[in-house]
Design a protein around this motif. Structure first.
Motif, PDB file in Angstrom:
ATOM      1  N   GLN A  22      53.512   6.376  15.111  1.00 27.65           N
ATOM      2  CA  GLN A  22      52.848   6.000  13.809  1.00 27.65           C
ATOM      3  C   GLN A  22      51.627   6.269  13.627  1.00 27.65           C
ATOM      4  OE1 GLN A  22      53.281   1.899  13.079  1.00 27.65           O
ATOM      5  NE2 GLN A  22      55.595   2.032  13.728  1.00 27.65           N
ATOM      6  N   GLY A  23      51.095   7.057  14.752  1.00 29.63           N
ATOM      7  CA  GLY A  23      49.642   7.526  14.483  1.00 29.63           C
ATOM      8  C   GLY A  23      49.384   9.034  15.040  1.00 29.63           C
ATOM      9  N   MET A  24      48.492   9.667  14.686  1.00 29.90           N
ATOM     10  CA  MET A  24      47.966  10.832  15.354  1.00 29.90           C
ATOM     11  C   MET A  24      46.635  11.131  14.922  1.00 29.90           C
ATOM     12  SD  MET A  24      50.650  13.450  13.470  1.00 29.90           S
ATOM     13  CE  MET A  24      51.623  12.093  12.857  1.00 29.90           C
ATOM     14  N   ILE A  63      41.036   3.397  21.289  1.00 28.30           N
ATOM     15  CA  ILE A  63      40.423   3.770  22.634  1.00 28.30           C
ATOM     16  C   ILE A  63      41.477   4.182  23.644  1.00 28.30           C
ATOM     17  CG2 ILE A  63      38.909   3.208  24.446  1.00 28.30           C
ATOM     18  CD1 ILE A  63      37.890   0.891  22.484  1.00 28.30           C
ATOM     19  N   PHE A  64      41.456   5.505  23.973  1.00 28.35           N
ATOM     20  CA  PHE A  64      42.557   5.858  25.121  1.00 28.35           C
ATOM     21  C   PHE A  64      41.938   6.103  26.284  1.00 28.35           C
ATOM     22  CE2 PHE A  64      44.561   7.998  21.115  1.00 28.35           C
ATOM     23  CZ  PHE A  64      45.168   6.885  20.717  1.00 28.35           C
ATOM     24  N   VAL A  65      42.272   5.742  27.426  1.00 23.22           N
ATOM     25  CA  VAL A  65      41.865   5.980  28.681  1.00 23.22           C
ATOM     26  C   VAL A  65      42.926   6.953  29.745  1.00 23.22           C
ATOM     27  CG1 VAL A  65      41.060   5.030  30.882  1.00 23.22           C
ATOM     28  CG2 VAL A  65      40.788   3.605  28.926  1.00 23.22           C
ATOM     29  N   ALA A 102      49.584  -0.914  21.051  1.00 25.59           N
ATOM     30  CA  ALA A 102      48.159  -0.408  20.463  1.00 25.59           C
ATOM     31  C   ALA A 102      48.399   0.917  19.753  1.00 25.59           C
ATOM     32  CB  ALA A 102      47.315  -0.436  21.452  1.00 25.59           C
ATOM     33  N   VAL A 103      49.365   1.610  20.258  1.00 22.91           N
ATOM     34  CA  VAL A 103      49.258   3.077  19.650  1.00 22.91           C
ATOM     35  C   VAL A 103      50.219   3.282  18.582  1.00 22.91           C
ATOM     36  CG1 VAL A 103      49.264   3.927  22.024  1.00 22.91           C
ATOM     37  CG2 VAL A 103      51.686   3.704  21.079  1.00 22.91           C
ATOM     38  N   PRO A 137      38.908  10.995   7.362  1.00 26.53           N
ATOM     39  CA  PRO A 137      38.026  11.655   8.393  1.00 26.53           C
ATOM     40  C   PRO A 137      37.751  10.652   9.355  1.00 26.53           C
ATOM     41  CG  PRO A 137      37.252  11.674   5.955  1.00 26.53           C
ATOM     42  CD  PRO A 137      38.403  11.187   6.114  1.00 26.53           C
ATOM     43  N   LYS A 138      37.798  10.987  10.817  1.00 30.89           N
ATOM     44  CA  LYS A 138      37.558  10.215  11.884  1.00 30.89           C
ATOM     45  C   LYS A 138      36.434  10.685  12.813  1.00 30.89           C
ATOM     46  CE  LYS A 138      40.508   6.883  10.864  1.00 30.89           C
ATOM     47  NZ  LYS A 138      40.077   5.381  10.277  1.00 30.89           N
ATOM     48  N   VAL A 139      35.935  10.186  13.730  1.00 38.33           N
ATOM     49  CA  VAL A 139      35.085  10.951  14.821  1.00 38.33           C
ATOM     50  C   VAL A 139      35.642  10.546  15.988  1.00 38.33           C
ATOM     51  CG1 VAL A 139      33.037  10.645  15.812  1.00 38.33           C
ATOM     52  CG2 VAL A 139      33.191  11.162  13.493  1.00 38.33           C
ATOM     53  N   LYS A 187      38.567  -3.889  10.049  1.00 36.92           N
ATOM     54  CA  LYS A 187      39.558  -3.471   9.102  1.00 36.92           C
ATOM     55  C   LYS A 187      40.565  -2.422   9.642  1.00 36.92           C
ATOM     56  CE  LYS A 187      36.757  -4.015   4.804  1.00 36.92           C
ATOM     57  NZ  LYS A 187      35.614  -3.307   4.624  1.00 36.92           N
ATOM     58  N   VAL A 188      41.735  -2.341   8.909  1.00 34.95           N
ATOM     59  CA  VAL A 188      42.625  -1.245   9.182  1.00 34.95           C
ATOM     60  C   VAL A 188      41.962   0.000   9.396  1.00 34.95           C
ATOM     61  CG1 VAL A 188      43.524  -0.872   7.003  1.00 34.95           C
ATOM     62  CG2 VAL A 188      44.990  -0.578   9.026  1.00 34.95           C
ATOM     63  N   GLY A 189      42.163   0.808  10.280  1.00 32.35           N
ATOM     64  CA  GLY A 189      41.680   2.132  10.555  1.00 32.35           C
ATOM     65  C   GLY A 189      40.524   2.259  11.209  1.00 32.35           C
ATOM     66  N   ASP A 190      40.065   0.971  11.981  1.00 29.67           N
ATOM     67  CA  ASP A 190      38.848   1.144  13.026  1.00 29.67           C
ATOM     68  C   ASP A 190      38.976   1.925  14.221  1.00 29.67           C
ATOM     69  OD1 ASP A 190      37.760  -0.593  11.094  1.00 29.67           O
ATOM     70  OD2 ASP A 190      37.833  -2.495  12.340  1.00 29.67           O
ATOM     71  N   GLY A 191      40.316   2.167  14.380  1.00 28.49           N
ATOM     72  CA  GLY A 191      40.492   3.203  15.385  1.00 28.49           C
ATOM     73  C   GLY A 191      41.127   2.939  16.949  1.00 28.49           C
ATOM     74  N   LYS A 200      40.649  14.393  11.998  1.00 31.46           N
ATOM     75  CA  LYS A 200      41.260  13.624  10.995  1.00 31.46           C
ATOM     76  C   LYS A 200      42.472  12.983  11.580  1.00 31.46           C
ATOM     77  CE  LYS A 200      39.628  15.857   7.228  1.00 31.46           C
ATOM     78  NZ  LYS A 200      39.505  15.483   5.881  1.00 31.46           N
ATOM     79  N   GLY A 201      42.408  11.539  11.164  1.00 31.12           N
ATOM     80  CA  GLY A 201      43.516  10.866  11.658  1.00 31.12           C
ATOM     81  C   GLY A 201      44.355  10.287  10.624  1.00 31.12           C
ATOM     82  N   PHE A 202      45.448  10.067  11.301  1.00 34.48           N
ATOM     83  CA  PHE A 202      46.698   9.554  10.448  1.00 34.48           C
ATOM     84  C   PHE A 202      47.290   8.234  11.419  1.00 34.48           C
ATOM     85  CE2 PHE A 202      51.453   9.314   9.894  1.00 34.48           C
ATOM     86  CZ  PHE A 202      51.551   9.602   8.553  1.00 34.48           C
ATOM     87  N   GLY A 203      47.423   7.236  10.498  1.00 37.66           N
ATOM     88  CA  GLY A 203      47.804   5.875  11.256  1.00 37.66           C
ATOM     89  C   GLY A 203      48.147   5.101  10.147  1.00 37.66           C
TER      90      GLY A 203
HETATM   91  N1  LIG Z   1      49.407   6.855  18.343  1.00 35.60           N
HETATM   92  C1  LIG Z   1      48.225   7.609  17.935  1.00 35.60           C
HETATM   93  N2  LIG Z   1      47.784   8.511  18.925  1.00 35.60           N
HETATM   94  C2  LIG Z   1      46.764   9.114  18.478  1.00 35.60           C
HETATM   95  N3  LIG Z   1      45.979   8.774  17.535  1.00 35.60           N
HETATM   96  C3  LIG Z   1      46.070   7.710  16.813  1.00 35.60           C
HETATM   97  C4  LIG Z   1      47.400   7.106  17.030  1.00 35.60           C
HETATM   98  N4  LIG Z   1      47.380   5.992  16.168  1.00 35.60           N
HETATM   99  C5  LIG Z   1      46.053   6.070  15.710  1.00 35.60           C
HETATM  100  N5  LIG Z   1      45.361   6.999  15.899  1.00 35.60           N
HETATM  101  C6  LIG Z   1      44.168   7.415  15.496  1.00 35.60           C
HETATM  102  O1  LIG Z   1      43.260   6.237  15.190  1.00 35.60           O
HETATM  103  C7  LIG Z   1      43.029   6.079  13.790  1.00 35.60           C
HETATM  104  C8  LIG Z   1      43.124   4.653  13.309  1.00 35.60           C
HETATM  105  O2  LIG Z   1      44.473   4.352  13.482  1.00 35.60           O
HETATM  106  P1  LIG Z   1      45.194   3.412  12.194  1.00 35.60           P
HETATM  107  O3  LIG Z   1      46.619   3.324  12.638  1.00 35.60           O
HETATM  108  O4  LIG Z   1      44.775   3.907  10.907  1.00 35.60           O
HETATM  109  O5  LIG Z   1      44.345   2.041  12.239  1.00 35.60           O
HETATM  110  P2  LIG Z   1      44.260   1.017  13.542  1.00 35.60           P
HETATM  111  O6  LIG Z   1      43.568   1.684  14.658  1.00 35.60           O
HETATM  112  O7  LIG Z   1      43.234  -0.177  12.795  1.00 35.60           O
HETATM  113  O8  LIG Z   1      45.444   0.490  13.741  1.00 35.60           O
HETATM  114  C9  LIG Z   1      43.906   7.195  13.014  1.00 35.60           C
HETATM  115  O9  LIG Z   1      43.209   7.526  11.888  1.00 35.60           O
HETATM  116  C10 LIG Z   1      44.098   8.239  14.192  1.00 35.60           C
HETATM  117  O10 LIG Z   1      43.181   8.906  14.161  1.00 35.60           O
END
Ligand SMILES: Nc1ncnc2c1ncn2[C@@H]1O[C@H](COP(=O)(O)OP(=O)(O)O)[C@@H](O)[C@H]1O
Ligand SMILES: Nc1ncnc2c1ncn2[C@@H]1O[C@H](COP(=O)(O)OP(=O)(O)O)[C@@H](O)[C@H]1O
Ligand SMILES: Nc1ncnc2c1ncn2[C@@H]1O[C@H](COP(=O)(O)OP(=O)(O)O)[C@@H](O)[C@H]1O
Lengths: 404, 112, 404, 404, 112, 112
Positions: E26-28, B91-93, E111-112, B57-59, B85-89, B34-37
């Motif tokens: 801002q995100g998790m 990528i972390f390396v 980006a985070v 819900p995210k994957v 769209k906002v919420g697309d997600g 589940k994602g919060f952002g």
């Molecule tokens: N700082 C963060 N650390 C970990 N996961 C994150 C972080 N920011 C966003 N995410 C994940 O990425 C998803 C999408 O982020 P969001 O901020 O809603 O939109 P966008 O990627 O378009 O900025 C979130 O629902 C969350 O699962």
């Protein structure tokens, strides 16, 4: 002629047994409804309560309840009718005593099932079952004796065909007493008056439960005509079936539309409660009204139940399944609605019955809950609520794999 | 080696998996999260009581890859997971120090 | 003698009510079957449709449908039979008018339940319910009046005992019209002709639904004999019970084996559809065939349903639960199979009925769907389909915890 | 008088059909109970077994079983009673032959349903279904002919009212034979005598299954009186209903309390088994005992079932749902308990029946299982058990989304 | 950048999320997990057979953050997730080499 | 410190947990995941329509350990999770910069 009496007796007894079996089937209806409306960490526990309360109701009502309610002076059911008695009565004794017990005992269980939903997710299992012993053995039969047992309420002209008051409001009153002593679920109400939503975990089960209850209600109301075996009685039973069905339909639609208006979406759980509200509302008089009147009485019940659920939440009375609203608030409405359709009922008669049943049951239940609370405690600790009643009381998760 | 972690919208999973296969990623591991952002949740009413759906819900896809693939992989994911769209997600390396294929005991880039 | 007429009347009325209650119980059968066959993100919505359509069917059929179908000129049900009327009729009036309504109303709901499955996972809730109003109030009763209401199809010698055509094919025709205007679920068919599997989310629910429907079908077919109270009638009802049961068994086994052969594994959902296919197939004539003939007619239905489901998918007609195949294709087969077992039926009579019902219902439904589509829209947007109808329309997830 | 015979015949036939429909409904009861008690990776498969075995039982019993059990010399059911025959018999022929078949056929399915639970999670689907063909077509009817078919056990004074032995113990004996050849589920027993818990995946389903079975049992026992249409018979049916209900209640409470004492928590699954144990225990004689006696006989059954389940596990006999204990151990207890309440039963008669049914069924089943094992194999490979029977045999997961 | 991974008790999720928001995260991304550790599970009986519940339900929170936030974030989690009982959980910190916002293609701390 | 991530077949979980305990790992966190890799999924038919089961159920174990344990841990997992079949899984090692025990505030190797 004797052969005809024999056959009539058999038909009426069979009718009673079939209707009773339908009412018995309401037990899984309540169980599924409640299992669907609680969180999964409390599901095994609510199931255990539901199966156990049904068994306890049967045992207690056999041992003492039936005798309290229908006289017979003492314990247990009286003797079965002999052939000679029946024939001598010329048809006045028209069904088996055992079939009567069977039909009555499943009503007791219904009253008790109402309670388990209202106190769900925070009430200790064994304290609840202890209450079930007292409720089904003594409290329900005592107030039941006043009306159906031929006591002072039947003399006062109190009309309650199948038990909007005697069964449903009675169960809800006992539930309310329990809820007041028990308090809300941990986290249900915030410090600043927030009402937090705690979602039910399984909507198909809740829906199944509602439909089973609707189905069983044909027995509940249909059997309460008590006799089938001539044209008038058969017409009456048919009328009861149709009116019961229309009230449920009316309640469901009204609640669904009202929820849509108030909340913006089609709240399924309110539709389910609405159907049950319609059923409770018509239960006090499913015979004398027309089909359309019954539909409308049910619809009003559907409106009432939505408002009552929201209102109780405002008053911080926590009822996870809406049992107090469905059976209590709508039970009261059902008793009052009798005045619309029945010429036999009087305002004073209805108010007397309402007051007597509500007052007695509430006070008696309050005392019993209080005593149990003092001796054993009734509320699960916050920690037990956090891990869930299933871990705390049952040791078996309802869906052990899903949360893995 | 690198461990690429991508958090995407659930219905994009198949597209991303294909895009990754095309650039030569042979394995990946997927988790429901589940994602919060920034993509704000919405407020719902349940039986008249408000609740906030702020976790969506995210994957999550994790793929261990050879360093050389990093840019291609990021691009592949970015393209395939992106309806804009906002919420697309995200990528972390992260750096991966070692990888082992349990079956064979192989280690290093050959194991991923 | 009068007493005997009275008792007979009571018995036939009771028989009708019990059979009707069984048919009513088919509502949760459909609800569970459909809830099990859709994805969980659309489950609360399909449940809401199922509970609401049942209520709407009851209301609309009471207000206008019954009068359209069985004359009575106007709205509502006619008056109940008086004792004098019944006795004067010498037994020709042999059951309560209300019991007849009750038995009929649950049939309407069945026809409507068929539709919800076929349009599942992509149809807007309120547009669907609006269609339900027209279907149960007008379309179904209109075509029903032609045969059961004593109209031109009954004159044409059309034989449809319990409604393979009048109920099941009718529902399927309306469903097909809806599906054609609605289109397939997003992602069901690929650009290169791929048929993508979209799995049902809950097999126990689907299985429960099938069994409940099988159980309810004893009322559906058994009650359609309409009379029980003498030896011939009782034998007929018993024959209907056995034939109904055998057709379901035959259909289930045939579908299971065929699926095993075609697909390599024992596809449970095809077995479920097979049983229902057998039931639909025998519904047009569950009386005149032998038990073994009925089993075979059911088995052919089981074969047909598997082929029909695969065939419709080839034609890109998306039906998540197989409702059009079970009720439509097998409904047609059922109407034709009458010719095998019944001497009363004629090919022309059957074809006339088939064509009239299918043609009228399909066209009428198409028009209504079209109008609703123009005014309100009927299809959930792709985005709504992605997040699921539960979020989009109901606001309550079916299993809120599981997908956390 | 003739009219009265006609009506009586209709009433008894109707009674039989309604009771039979209730017994038929036990099929989803078993299916849900078993689906709830296995792991989700084996759920679609157990559902498939349950739907298919029901269909197979219907077909085989129609084709050969009924003729084997009730004579009639040959295959299929005999002809239906004509009106003349019935009237000439003066009421001795009092129900439809088809209704009798219907009532009997659902019993066969019950016996077979018992088996699927005991061999769950490790038995090959098609081997199981092959066994079902033999069991329902030949083994069950053969032993059934000895008592209910008027054979040597009925001469020996063996009393088994509704089939504690003939149905339940018979099913359990065949199950035991299968389990012995099949072995326990992979991982159930450790090398050092550990008994590993393998939790059922869905408690609401298991609870629903139990309640449906309880409901259906009113048909099972209530219909086994075979006649309703006079005062004595109606009283008897009513007594059977009440006794059946009390035995279930007694069994449930006893098992729940015993589990609490032995295990420290209120094991829901034991409560469910306890209710069923009570029902099996009273099935051999639900008429002659008093209501309280029946409750106690059920309660003893509830105690026995808990001990039996634990005991079988000690003996490394793996039975995921407790079927052998519920239907076998308590079936034996039920046959013995007849001696307490019935004056007609003798120890030697009961032991003869018990020994004959148990011995024959066990040996016959063992031979059939063995032959199937030799030819096709009966056990799923360890690898198939690991991935689950659903993947291995059905290709459809019960909850495809949940384990994603 | 850092990737902070916190394993906490499920019912603390809302508190921790708020605490993180307050310090500017801002995100998790949240995952349901099972934890094995010093907090011992318990033995249950199922139908008379023993089984050990040694994996307890936990929630895993992953947040990618700017290096500068590390201490604040650790403190925020520590405070909000801490009823002071065994099993309260852990916080792990790993280095994050790169982060990409799929929607915009932004990389790095932005980006985070 | 290191973070060891192992992706294994679900029914091997108990064995791996025991093997880890034996080499002194005191805590771990487990997630249900789906894996895509060389172990090919299979094609199934659902109501006559094909679908590919290419994501297979796996279990992910994460354990934070002291650097010194790395080899032992990898060996323990490799042995206990290995029936020698394709799809047995992977072990990944990443560097862990910091670990905190929430309850006590302990940091570093003592916290894991
Ligand atoms: N700082 C963060 N650390 C970990 N996961 C994150 C972080 N920011 C966003 N995410 C994940 O990425 C998803 C999408 O982020 P969001 O901020 O809603 O939109 P966008 O990627 O378009 O900025 C979130 O629902 C969350 O699962
Ligand atoms: N070394 C570890 N690696 C990964 N996760 C761990 C480790 N130790 C503990 N955990 C996780 O943290 C949770 C809490 O740890 P535990 O040892 O029970 O209590 P505490 O954190 O109070 O010492 C565990 O359930 C597990 O999920
Ligand atoms: N490059 C990778 N990155 C992340 N996870 C992987 C990777 N390769 C494989 N996996 C995981 O390991 C599991 C087993 O890998 P697989 O290639 O099927 O077999 P093997 O490990 O025997 O080569 C996969 O199901 C997947 O979960």
């Amino acid at each position: 002629m004797e052969d005809l009496i024999q056959l009539s007796y058999a038909v009426d007894t069979f009718y009673f047994l079939v209707m009773g079996a339908l009412v018995m089937f309401m037990a899984p209806g309540f169980a599924m409804l409640e299992a669907g409306m609680v969180r999964s960490k409390n599901t095994s526990e609510i199931l255990t309560k539901n199966v156990a309360l049904f068994a306890i109701a049967c045992v207690m009502y056999l041992l003492v309840g039936y005798a309290i309610m229908y006289g017979g002076g003492g314990m247990l059911i009286g003797a079965e009718n002999t052939v000679d008695e029946v024939l001598a009565s010329g048809g006045d004794v028209y069904y088996s005593a055992r079939s009567d017990f069977f039909f009555q005992v499943v009503f007791v269980a219904t009253a008790m099932s109402i309670i388990s939903g209202a106190v769900a997710e925070r009430m200790k299992l064994w304290s609840f079952l202890l209450f079930a012993v007292v409720m089904t053995g003594f409290i329900y039969p005592t107030q039941g004796s006043w009306s159906w047992g031929g006591g002072f309420l039947s003399d006062a002209g109190f009309v309650d065909f199948a038990g909007s008051g005697i069964v449903h409001m009675c169960g809800a009153a006992a539930a309310l007493a329990g809820v007041l002593l028990l308090g809300p679920r941990q986290g249900k109400y915030g410090p600043n008056g927030e009402v937090n939503a705690i979602q039910g975990s399984n909507m198909p089960l809740a829906t199944l439960g509602m439909f089973i209850l609707w189905f069983g209600w044909f027995g509940f109301n249909g059997g309460s005509e008590l006799k089938l075996s001539n044209i008038d009685e058969a017409n009456a039973v048919a009328q009861v079936f149709v009116n019961t069905n229309m009230a449920a339909a009316g309640g469901l639609i009204a609640a669904l539309i009202l929820a849509r208006i108030l909340f913006g979406k089609a709240d399924l759980t309110m539709a389910l409660n609405g159907a049950l509200a319609g059923l409770v509302s018509i239960t006090a008089e499913p015979l004398s009204g027309t089909n359309v009147e019954s539909m409308l009485i049910g619809a009003v019940g559907g409106v009432i139940v939505v408002l009552s659920i929201v209102g109780l939440d405002k008053m911080r009375i926590d009822d996870p399944v809406g049992a107090i609203s469905v059976h209590g608030t709508c039970g009261i409405w059902g008793l009052m609605a009798v005045l619309i359709t029945s010429d036999d009922a009087t305002l004073s008669g209805q108010l007397t019955g309402l007051g007597a049943i509500l007052g007695f049951t509430f006070v008696a239940a309050l005392v019993v809950w209080f005593v149990i609370k003092m001796i054993f405690g009734i509320r699960l600790s916050d920690e037990d609520q956090q891990v869930g009643a299933d871990v705390a009381e049952i040791g078996i998760a309802a869906y052990p794999e899903f949360s893995k | 080696m690198k461990l690429i972690t991508a958090i995407i919208k659930p219905f994009k999973l198949d597209d991303v998996r294909e895009a990754l296969s095309e650039v030569g990623v042979q394995g990946m591991t997927v988790t429901e999260v589940k994602g919060f952002g920034r993509q704000k949740g919405h407020t719902e009413l349940y039986r008249g009581a408000e609740y906030v759906v702020d976790f969506l819900p995210k994957v999550k896809i994790e793929a261990a890859i050879d360093d050389a693939l990093q840019d291609q992989v990021i691009e592949a994911i970015s393209k395939s997971a992106n309806p804009g769209k906002v919420g697309d997600g995200k990528i972390f390396v992260t750096a991966l120090e070692e990888a082992v294929r349990i079956r064979t005991g192989e280690t290093g880039p050959g194991a991923v």
